[in-house]
Design a protein around this motif. Structure first.
Motif, mmCIF file in Angstrom:
data_model
loop_
_atom_site.group_PDB
_atom_site.id
_atom_site.type_symbol
_atom_site.label_atom_id
_atom_site.label_comp_id
_atom_site.label_asym_id
_atom_site.label_seq_id
_atom_site.Cartn_x
_atom_site.Cartn_y
_atom_site.Cartn_z
ATOM 1 N N GLY A 145 2.873 6.087 -2.947
ATOM 2 C CA GLY A 145 4.122 6.780 -3.683
ATOM 3 C C GLY A 145 3.615 7.168 -4.724
ATOM 4 N N LYS A 146 3.349 6.196 -5.616
ATOM 5 C CA LYS A 146 3.411 6.489 -7.539
ATOM 6 C C LYS A 146 2.038 7.589 -7.352
ATOM 7 C CE LYS A 146 5.636 2.225 -8.135
ATOM 8 N NZ LYS A 146 5.289 0.472 -9.034
ATOM 9 N N ILE A 147 0.992 7.328 -6.772
ATOM 10 C CA ILE A 147 -0.416 8.524 -6.963
ATOM 11 C C ILE A 147 0.213 9.678 -6.218
ATOM 12 C CG2 ILE A 147 -2.213 8.949 -5.518
ATOM 13 C CD1 ILE A 147 -3.013 6.307 -5.315
ATOM 14 N N VAL A 148 1.394 10.060 -5.421
ATOM 15 C CA VAL A 148 1.447 11.171 -5.090
ATOM 16 C C VAL A 148 2.211 11.430 -6.307
ATOM 17 C CG1 VAL A 148 2.789 12.819 -3.267
ATOM 18 C CG2 VAL A 148 1.286 10.413 -3.123
ATOM 19 N N THR A 149 3.543 11.009 -6.486
ATOM 20 C CA THR A 149 4.171 11.294 -7.332
ATOM 21 C C THR A 149 3.393 11.949 -8.115
ATOM 22 O OG1 THR A 149 6.510 9.804 -6.343
ATOM 23 C CG2 THR A 149 6.544 10.849 -8.827
ATOM 24 N N SER A 150 2.771 11.053 -9.170
ATOM 25 C CA SER A 150 1.529 11.537 -9.805
ATOM 26 C C SER A 150 0.785 12.548 -9.843
ATOM 27 C CB SER A 150 0.730 9.854 -10.748
ATOM 28 O OG SER A 150 -0.048 10.201 -12.260
ATOM 29 N N LEU A 151 0.539 12.305 -9.168
ATOM 30 C CA LEU A 151 -0.435 13.805 -8.662
ATOM 31 C C LEU A 151 0.622 15.363 -9.174
ATOM 32 C CD1 LEU A 151 -3.055 14.852 -7.117
ATOM 33 C CD2 LEU A 151 -2.677 14.517 -5.533
ATOM 34 N N ILE B 4 1.085 -1.265 0.340
ATOM 35 C CA ILE B 4 0.129 0.074 0.006
ATOM 36 C C ILE B 4 0.739 1.323 -0.365
ATOM 37 C CG2 ILE B 4 -1.729 0.964 1.634
ATOM 38 C CD1 ILE B 4 -2.715 -1.720 1.785
ATOM 39 N N GLY B 5 1.903 1.285 0.991
ATOM 40 C CA GLY B 5 2.888 2.346 1.150
ATOM 41 C C GLY B 5 4.161 2.017 -0.449
ATOM 42 N N GLY B 6 3.908 1.480 -1.232
ATOM 43 C CA GLY B 6 3.933 1.910 -2.713
ATOM 44 C C GLY B 6 3.788 2.276 -3.915
ATOM 45 N N ALA B 7 1.874 2.003 -3.512
ATOM 46 C CA ALA B 7 1.425 2.525 -4.445
ATOM 47 C C ALA B 7 0.579 3.642 -4.297
ATOM 48 C CB ALA B 7 0.044 1.069 -4.165
#
Length: 63
Positions: A33-39, A28-31
């Motif tokens: 992190g990817k969502i925040v980076t994309s945002l 969940i933490g990895g996912a």
């Protein structure tokens, strides 16, 4: 200390379910992190570039 003690302690640790909880947390933490980076890269930085004069920060990377 017996040679079997670390093995039995490891088996107890796995049996408690802590490993499963930790694995789910890492996934969940990895996912997240990817969502925040994309945002940040796709939504916030273009808006900030427009607000401060049309500068494009897509080439900026921390080295």
């Amino acid at each position: 200390m017996k040679p079997n003690k670390p093995i039995s302690e490891f088996k107890e640790f796995i049996a408690k379910g802590n490993v499963t909880d930790m694995a789910v947390g890492v996934i969940i933490g990895g996912a997240f992190g990817k969502i925040v980076t994309s945002l940040v890269n796709d939504i916030l930085m273009p808006i900030e570039g427009i607000l401060i004069g049309g500068l494009d920060f897509t080439w900026e990377r921390l080295q």
